[in-house]
Design a protein around this motif. Structure first.
Motif, PDB file in Angstrom:
ATOM      1  N   GLY A   3      -3.355 -22.203  52.616  1.00 47.15           N
ATOM      2  CA  GLY A   3      -3.803 -23.494  53.127  1.00 47.15           C
ATOM      3  C   GLY A   3      -5.277 -23.532  53.491  1.00 47.15           C
ATOM      4  N   ASN A   4      -6.067 -22.610  52.953  1.00 46.70           N
ATOM      5  CA  ASN A   4      -7.491 -22.549  53.276  1.00 46.70           C
ATOM      6  C   ASN A   4      -8.245 -23.648  52.524  1.00 46.70           C
ATOM      7  OD1 ASN A   4     -10.380 -21.476  52.704  1.00 46.70           O
ATOM      8  ND2 ASN A   4      -9.662 -20.232  54.419  1.00 46.70           N
ATOM      9  N   ILE A   5      -8.960 -24.527  53.260  1.00 44.23           N
ATOM     10  CA  ILE A   5      -9.619 -25.684  52.653  1.00 44.23           C
ATOM     11  C   ILE A   5     -10.791 -25.266  51.775  1.00 44.23           C
ATOM     12  CG2 ILE A   5     -11.225 -26.115  54.561  1.00 44.23           C
ATOM     13  CD1 ILE A   5      -9.345 -28.734  52.426  1.00 44.23           C
ATOM     14  N   ALA A   6     -11.484 -24.180  52.141  1.00 48.23           N
ATOM     15  CA  ALA A   6     -12.574 -23.683  51.289  1.00 48.23           C
ATOM     16  C   ALA A   6     -12.012 -23.193  49.956  1.00 48.23           C
ATOM     17  CB  ALA A   6     -13.331 -22.564  51.998  1.00 48.23           C
ATOM     18  N   MET A   7     -10.819 -22.593  49.999  1.00 45.22           N
ATOM     19  CA  MET A   7     -10.163 -22.155  48.773  1.00 45.22           C
ATOM     20  C   MET A   7      -9.743 -23.360  47.928  1.00 45.22           C
ATOM     21  SD  MET A   7      -9.323 -19.434  47.092  1.00 45.22           S
ATOM     22  CE  MET A   7      -9.233 -18.084  48.295  1.00 45.22           C
TER      23      MET A   7
ATOM     24  N   GLY B 118     -22.655 -19.521  43.738  1.00 45.17           N
ATOM     25  CA  GLY B 118     -23.143 -19.889  45.067  1.00 45.17           C
ATOM     26  C   GLY B 118     -22.038 -20.462  45.943  1.00 45.17           C
ATOM     27  N   GLY B 119     -21.168 -21.264  45.323  1.00 41.23           N
ATOM     28  CA  GLY B 119     -20.045 -21.834  46.076  1.00 41.23           C
ATOM     29  C   GLY B 119     -19.073 -20.776  46.546  1.00 41.23           C
ATOM     30  N   GLY B 120     -18.845 -19.758  45.715  1.00 39.30           N
ATOM     31  CA  GLY B 120     -17.961 -18.662  46.107  1.00 39.30           C
ATOM     32  C   GLY B 120     -18.504 -17.897  47.301  1.00 39.30           C
ATOM     33  N   LEU B 121     -19.798 -17.619  47.284  1.00 38.59           N
ATOM     34  CA  LEU B 121     -20.430 -16.934  48.421  1.00 38.59           C
ATOM     35  C   LEU B 121     -20.359 -17.790  49.680  1.00 38.59           C
ATOM     36  CD1 LEU B 121     -23.595 -15.506  46.612  1.00 38.59           C
ATOM     37  CD2 LEU B 121     -21.577 -14.214  47.350  1.00 38.59           C
ATOM     38  N   LEU B 122     -20.596 -19.088  49.512  1.00 35.89           N
ATOM     39  CA  LEU B 122     -20.537 -20.015  50.641  1.00 35.89           C
ATOM     40  C   LEU B 122     -19.129 -20.071  51.230  1.00 35.89           C
ATOM     41  CD1 LEU B 122     -22.391 -22.018  52.150  1.00 35.89           C
ATOM     42  CD2 LEU B 122     -21.586 -23.790  50.591  1.00 35.89           C
ATOM     43  N   ALA B 123     -18.129 -20.095  50.349  1.00 34.97           N
ATOM     44  CA  ALA B 123     -16.738 -20.132  50.805  1.00 34.97           C
ATOM     45  C   ALA B 123     -16.371 -18.852  51.562  1.00 34.97           C
ATOM     46  CB  ALA B 123     -15.802 -20.322  49.610  1.00 34.97           C
TER      47      ALA B 123
ATOM     48  N   ALA C  72     -17.783 -19.045  55.020  1.00 32.54           N
ATOM     49  CA  ALA C  72     -17.008 -19.983  55.833  1.00 32.54           C
ATOM     50  C   ALA C  72     -15.690 -19.368  56.295  1.00 32.54           C
ATOM     51  CB  ALA C  72     -16.739 -21.257  55.027  1.00 32.54           C
ATOM     52  N   VAL C  73     -15.030 -18.614  55.403  1.00 28.17           N
ATOM     53  CA  VAL C  73     -13.758 -17.959  55.761  1.00 28.17           C
ATOM     54  C   VAL C  73     -13.980 -16.941  56.883  1.00 28.17           C
ATOM     55  CG1 VAL C  73     -12.019 -16.343  54.905  1.00 28.17           C
ATOM     56  CG2 VAL C  73     -12.651 -18.333  53.527  1.00 28.17           C
ATOM     57  N   ILE C  74     -15.067 -16.194  56.788  1.00 27.17           N
ATOM     58  CA  ILE C  74     -15.375 -15.187  57.818  1.00 27.17           C
ATOM     59  C   ILE C  74     -15.664 -15.853  59.159  1.00 27.17           C
ATOM     60  CG2 ILE C  74     -17.049 -13.417  58.521  1.00 27.17           C
ATOM     61  CD1 ILE C  74     -17.348 -12.739  55.512  1.00 27.17           C
ATOM     62  N   ILE C  75     -16.475 -16.911  59.140  1.00 24.60           N
ATOM     63  CA  ILE C  75     -16.802 -17.630  60.380  1.00 24.60           C
ATOM     64  C   ILE C  75     -15.549 -18.219  61.005  1.00 24.60           C
ATOM     65  CG2 ILE C  75     -18.007 -19.653  61.330  1.00 24.60           C
ATOM     66  CD1 ILE C  75     -20.219 -19.156  59.282  1.00 24.60           C
ATOM     67  N   SER C  76     -14.727 -18.850  60.170  1.00 24.90           N
ATOM     68  CA  SER C  76     -13.509 -19.484  60.674  1.00 24.90           C
ATOM     69  C   SER C  76     -12.532 -18.475  61.255  1.00 24.90           C
ATOM     70  CB  SER C  76     -12.845 -20.265  59.529  1.00 24.90           C
ATOM     71  OG  SER C  76     -11.672 -20.904  59.966  1.00 24.90           O
ATOM     72  N   HIS C  77     -12.523 -17.251  60.698  1.00 21.70           N
ATOM     73  CA  HIS C  77     -11.584 -16.234  61.172  1.00 21.70           C
ATOM     74  C   HIS C  77     -12.034 -15.587  62.483  1.00 21.70           C
ATOM     75  CE1 HIS C  77      -8.534 -13.094  60.904  1.00 21.70           C
ATOM     76  NE2 HIS C  77      -9.494 -12.193  61.141  1.00 21.70           N
ATOM     77  N   TYR C  78     -13.327 -15.292  62.583  1.00 22.23           N
ATOM     78  CA  TYR C  78     -13.821 -14.553  63.739  1.00 22.23           C
ATOM     79  C   TYR C  78     -14.339 -15.437  64.877  1.00 22.23           C
ATOM     80  CZ  TYR C  78     -13.406 -10.196  61.122  1.00 22.23           C
ATOM     81  OH  TYR C  78     -12.919  -9.111  60.439  1.00 22.23           O
ATOM     82  N   THR C  79     -14.398 -16.742  64.643  1.00 20.63           N
ATOM     83  CA  THR C  79     -14.834 -17.667  65.701  1.00 20.63           C
ATOM     84  C   THR C  79     -13.859 -18.838  65.758  1.00 20.63           C
ATOM     85  OG1 THR C  79     -16.198 -19.158  64.350  1.00 20.63           O
ATOM     86  CG2 THR C  79     -17.228 -17.091  65.077  1.00 20.63           C
ATOM     87  N   PRO C  80     -13.901 -19.624  66.823  1.00 20.94           N
ATOM     88  CA  PRO C  80     -13.029 -20.798  66.909  1.00 20.94           C
ATOM     89  C   PRO C  80     -13.563 -21.981  66.102  1.00 20.94           C
ATOM     90  CG  PRO C  80     -14.309 -20.584  68.917  1.00 20.94           C
ATOM     91  CD  PRO C  80     -14.600 -19.364  68.106  1.00 20.94           C
ATOM     92  N   TYR C  81     -14.679 -21.785  65.399  1.00 21.46           N
ATOM     93  CA  TYR C  81     -15.309 -22.891  64.672  1.00 21.46           C
ATOM     94  C   TYR C  81     -14.654 -23.037  63.292  1.00 21.46           C
ATOM     95  CZ  TYR C  81     -19.019 -26.057  63.198  1.00 21.46           C
ATOM     96  OH  TYR C  81     -19.722 -27.161  62.782  1.00 21.46           O
ATOM     97  N   HIS C  82     -13.470 -23.656  63.250  1.00 21.79           N
ATOM     98  CA  HIS C  82     -12.723 -23.814  62.003  1.00 21.79           C
ATOM     99  C   HIS C  82     -13.322 -24.894  61.093  1.00 21.79           C
ATOM    100  CE1 HIS C  82      -9.841 -21.078  63.668  1.00 21.79           C
ATOM    101  NE2 HIS C  82      -9.496 -21.902  64.647  1.00 21.79           N
TER     102      HIS C  82
END
Length: 321
Positions: free
Chosen positions: A37-41, A181-186, A189-199
């Motif tokens: 259910g990952n939106i970046a994916m 570039g989009g893959g790197l960006l995604a 985003a996945v790392i930020i969303s996992h390790y911080t509350p900033y989903h």
């Protein structure tokens, strides 16, 4: 049917490779999105799916553009690839809109996704596959302009000569640059969303990927709209003009037209000669110029006409009229 298969063999190989790779990538990403259910994916799934459909149609268009002229279409099918690309960008445009819409919805209503490690591994592997296609497109661009670039020089030379690349190769380069570039960006985003509350990071990444897709749509549309209308190629125009003027018997160029149609060039030149030349001498000049111009990369046909020298200079500083 035999003729069709023969044409397909002449289709743009970069586009075919990219279509196959992006089809595989979109399936992998789609399955991953279904379970996590990952939106970046989700954004990357639509992106790869759009690229796959786009590049497949581009391959077909590039193959059909090689079809020989017929009585009904005496000028050939060179612009077919431009027409197909204009239709193909509609697919990418729709995917880009959906990507932005879903990303915006995720920013407004952020939710956490599962399968952090799976998402990261899939994105990394798929980005590496897309990057390999990008490298192939870069090599084809370098080959088109007669360069044997390697390493970092390949990046520099392919970007510098992008405007000289075939329409299909240019599309693959642009789309897989955005895909990489989009893959790197995604992944970020996945790392930020996992390790911080900033989903919301995944939603922002989705929107940025959509915007990059729209940029490609705009660039490809403008380039191929010009190709469908019939665009003069400035670089080849200068090359042909300099080649003609280097002939010792040519006094001036009165008119020079270099029209790019698909992946080939049509040259029409009217030159001025000494009026005292004999018909046999003029014929020798014509044969010599046709042979020299015809050896230039991508030139499909050459039409040469003559006029007597009027002592008025038309060809100045590489700009013929």
């Amino acid at each position: 049917m035999k003729e069709l298969f023969g044409l397909l063999k002449e289709g743009n190989k970069s586009a075919l490779t990219a279509a196959i790779v992006n089809t595989i990538v979109s399936i992998i990403k789609g399955v991953t999105y279904f379970f996590t259910g990952n939106i970046a994916m989700f954004a990357e799934t639509l992106h790869s799916l759009g690229d796959a459909a786009n590049q497949f149609f581009v391959f077909i268009g590039s193959a059909l553009s090689k079809k020989r002229p017929t009585k009904r279409f005496p000028h050939g099918f060179g612009r077919m690839v431009n027409l197909v690309l204009l239709g193909a960008v509609i697919v990418v445009g729709i995917m880009a809109f959906e990507t932005i819409r879903e990303g915006f919805a995720h920013i407004i209503h952020p939710t956490s996704s599962t399968g952090f490690l799976i998402n990261l591994i899939v994105l990394l592997l798929c980005t590496m596959l897309e990057f390999s296609v990008l490298i192939k497109a870069m090599r084809e661009i370098a080959h088109d302009v007669g360069l044997e670039s390697k390493g970092f020089a390949l990046f520099k030379d392919s970007i510098r000569n992008l405007g000289k690349a075939k329409a299909a190769t240019k599309l693959v380069f642009l789309e897989d640059s955005v895909a990489t570039g989009g893959g790197l960006l995604a992944m970020i985003a996945v790392i930020i969303s996992h390790y911080t509350p900033y989903h919301q990071a995944e939603g922002i990444a989705s929107m940025l990927i959509g915007v990059m897709m729209f940029i490609v749509v705009g660039k490809v549309f403008l380039d191929n709209a010009a190709g469908v209308i019939g665009e003069s190629d400035k670089s080849m125009h200068l090359t042909v003009g300099q080649l003609v003027m280097s002939d010792p018997d040519v006094r001036d160029i009165q008119v020079l037209t270099v029209l790019k149609e698909g992946d080939v060039f049509h040259v029409d030149v009217e030159i001025e000669l000494d009026p005292m030349l004999t018909l046999a001498e003029v014929d020798d000049i014509k044969d010599r110029l046709e042979e020299n111009i015809g050896q230039l990369r991508g030139v499909a046909d050459v039409l040469i006409s003559f006029d007597e020298d009027d002592a008025i200079r038309n060809w100045e500083y590489g700009d013929g009229r």
